[in-house]
Every structure is written in structure tokens, then in C-alpha cells.
Scaffold this motif. Structure first.
Motif, PDB file in Angstrom:
ATOM      1  N   LEU A  11       0.847  -1.187   0.000  1.00 30.05           N
ATOM      2  CA  LEU A  11       0.000   0.000   0.000  1.00 30.05           C
ATOM      3  C   LEU A  11       0.885   1.240   0.000  1.00 30.05           C
ATOM      4  O   LEU A  11       2.017   1.204   0.485  1.00 30.05           O
ATOM      5  CB  LEU A  11      -0.892   0.052   1.243  1.00 30.05           C
ATOM      6  N   VAL A  59      -3.584   5.354  -2.580  1.00 26.54           N
ATOM      7  CA  VAL A  59      -4.605   6.319  -2.172  1.00 26.54           C
ATOM      8  C   VAL A  59      -3.938   7.682  -1.992  1.00 26.54           C
ATOM      9  O   VAL A  59      -2.797   7.769  -1.535  1.00 26.54           O
ATOM     10  CB  VAL A  59      -5.301   5.883  -0.866  1.00 26.54           C
ATOM     11  N   VAL A  97      -9.715   1.178   0.167  1.00 27.39           N
ATOM     12  CA  VAL A  97      -8.476   0.520   0.583  1.00 27.39           C
ATOM     13  C   VAL A  97      -8.780  -0.820   1.248  1.00 27.39           C
ATOM     14  O   VAL A  97      -8.141  -1.847   0.964  1.00 27.39           O
ATOM     15  CB  VAL A  97      -7.671   1.427   1.527  1.00 27.39           C
TER      16      VAL A  97
END
Length: 316
Positions: free
Chosen positions: A168, A222, A238
Motif C-alpha cells: 500500500l 490512495v 483501501v
């Protein structure tokens, strides 16, 4: 830890772009156990031997929490958390809901790591043993989530050691990153000063790797600004990408208890110099950039600002 590392995830990216916010937010999910920065991939690559690497992981990174010598102080902080939460609101959260470190591990796990890691060859075996012990020590959570932004530069190492781990990253307007980084470095002793050119170059290089990973489907991405404008929708996306279930009430709880206001006791935009959570706003660069700063950033990373949608063209 399962050999597939399907229970492991890493937040990578760029400093001062919101990675700590994302870690705090996701740590509030009941199936996630968040970890403070270990810098494990950097130290495995750069240390001369396993003993030195282990010492660095135990004493010189945020994960170490100051090292074993700080254990008593750490235990006192936990014991008096109900009182201290007035000054440190995150201490009102359950320990499971706060990013953890070395001193939060069971004593047996700490001793085992201290004994076994120095005997391992530096490389994938070392990394797998280290994170495997952490996963077991923290109760075999559905997802063990570690945050070290600099791992954007060790993407190949992460993938080689843990091919099925989730990755991420949160990204942010590079001009705001530079302003935030400049303020952070000016307040913290020992932080190396960097020129705006070097800050812009670092952001550009990290974002190029970031975008390549997104295009290859290897990265859940993001925007910091998206988290600010509509945090519940951004977080829901997410969580879905990570395969983590959450109803509206849980998402709302995760957002509210990781917010700038909750963690600092200040309104977003209310600056506190010398604090890691300094101001928490987007677009603050306009209050700090002069004409020369703009020219430098445009030359180095202007194209990327346009590509990411932060500017329509180079006339800003």
C-alpha cells in the motif's frame, strides 16, 4: 507465518505524505495489527552482518521504541495510559489498536529474536524469520501491517522475500511534502537539511516507482487529499482492495479515531511547530513557496504534478 505471506502487508511510499495516518487508520481494524517502522529491508541490505542488523532493529528504528533499556518506562506508560490519555489521546485506544513495536512483544519472543536473528544469514531467511516471529508474537493476526516509507526503494527486495504480501502507499502533492519535510527537519535535531531540489527529486523518483507499481497492479494506492476530502470512501476502497471486511460503523470509527483532531487535540490547520503532526492540511505550499521555489520544483517535478492532476499545466 504462512509461506505465501498472505497475512503480511507493507505501507511504502514517501515520508511526510500521510503513511503514518494510513497506518493509524488501518491499525483500528480488528483483523489488522499495525507495526511501527522497522526499516528491516534497508538494514538487511546495508548492514555488514546479522549481529549489526539485529542491533539496529532492536535499538535504532521506531519499531525498537528506544530498545530494551526503555522497557520499564514503556510499561509505566501503558499502566498509566488512562491518566496520560489527557495529554496523549492515542493512549485512550486499546493497545491492539495502536501501532506496535518491539516492547509490545511477549518477553519470550523478544529473547528468541535476539538469540536467533544474529545466527541467520542476511537475506530472505532473515526477513522471513523476523516477520514470522512478529506475526506469531502478536497473536497471528489476519494482517500484520508494517509501515516504512523508504521501502519504495526496496520494492524488489520486498517482492523477493514476500511475493504475496500486499503493498500500500499514500501519496501527496510533492510541494506539500517538501514544506512538511522542511518544517520537520528544521525542528528535529540530527535531521539532515535538504535543499528543495533534493526534496523535489526524492519525491519525483519515489512517485515514478509508485506509479509503475500501480500500473502493474502491484500497489494499492490512495491520495492524501482523497483521505482528507472523503476519508470514509477512501478508506472503504483501501479495505476492499486488501480483502478486509468493514461495515459503515467500523469505517466511521477508524476514520474518527485516526483523525488529526483526535490524535492532536487541535483543529486541522492549527499549526504546532516541532510536532510530527504539524498542521495536517493540503495546499499549504502556497504559503511557503516563492518564485524561485516554484521554478525549481517545476523544472524537476512539474510534469509529474500535471500527470497526477495537481495542476492543469505549468502556469501555476
Amino acid at each position: 507465518m504462512p509461506e505465501t505471506a498472505s497475512n503480511l502487508a507493507f505501507i511504502i511510499g514517501h515520508y511526510k505524505a500521510g503513511s503514518t495516518w494510513l497506518l493509524n487508520m488501518l491499525s483500528l481494524h480488528p483483523d489488522v495489527r499495525g507495526l511501527r517502522e522497522t526499516h528491516a529491508f534497508h538494514h538487511v541490505r546495508k548492514s555488514p552482518d546479522a549481529s549489526t542488523c539485529t542491533e539496529r532493529l532492536f535499538t535504532g528504528v521506531p519499531f525498537s521504541q528506544g530498545g530494551p533499556g526503555k522497557l520499564v518506562q514503556h510499561q509505566l506508560t501503558q499502566a498509566f495510559a488512562p491518566i496520560l490519555k489527557r495529554w496523549k489521546p492515542p493512549l485512550s485506544l486499546r493497545r491492539h489498536d495502536r501501532p506496535a513495536g518491539l516492547l509490545d512483544l511477549p518477553a519470550g519472543t523478544r529473547r528468541r529474536l535476539a538469540k536467533e536473528l544474529p545466527a541467520l544469514p542476511l537475506g530472505n531467511d532473515y526477513l522471513r524469520h523476523f516477520f514470522g516471529e512478529l506475526w506469531q508474537g502478536f497473536g497471528e493476526p489476519g494482517c500484520l501491517l508494517e509501515k516504512t516509507p523508504r521501502n519504495i526503494g526496496f520494492l524488489a527486495d520486498v517482492r523477493e522475500a514476500f511475493p504475496e504480501a500486499k503493498l500500500l502507499a499514500v501519496y501527496r502533492d510533492g510541494r506539500d511534502v517538501a514544506v512538511s519535510s522542511r518544517a520537520f527537519r528544521s525542528e528535529y535535531k540530527g535531521s539532515r537539511e535538504k535543499t528543495l531540489a533534493s526534496e523535489a527529486t526524492a519525491w519525483r523518483d519515489a512517485m515514478q516507482v509508485h506509479l509503475e507499481a500501480v500500473e502493474s497492479g502491484d500497489l494499492i494506492s490512495v491520495a492524501y487529499e482523497q483521505l482528507q476530502v472523503d476519508p470514509q470512501q477512501a478508506l472503504a476502497l483501501v479495505l476492499d482492495a486488501m480483502g478486509l471486511a468493514a461495515d459503515d460503523a467500523l469505517v466511521a470509527h477508524m476514520v474518527s479515531h485516526s483523525s488529526f483532531e483526535f490524535r492532536t487535540g487541535r483543529a486541522r490547520g492549527e499549526e504546532a511547530k516541532g510536532r510530527f503532526d504539524r498542521k495536517g492540511v493540503a495546499g499549504d505550499w502556497v504559503n511557503h513557496f516563492d518564485a524561485d521555489d516554484k521554478a525549481i520544483f517545476k523544472e524537476i517535478a512539474g510534469e509529474l504534478l500535471v500527470r497526477l492532476g495537481y495542476e492543469r499545466d505549468h502556469s501555476w
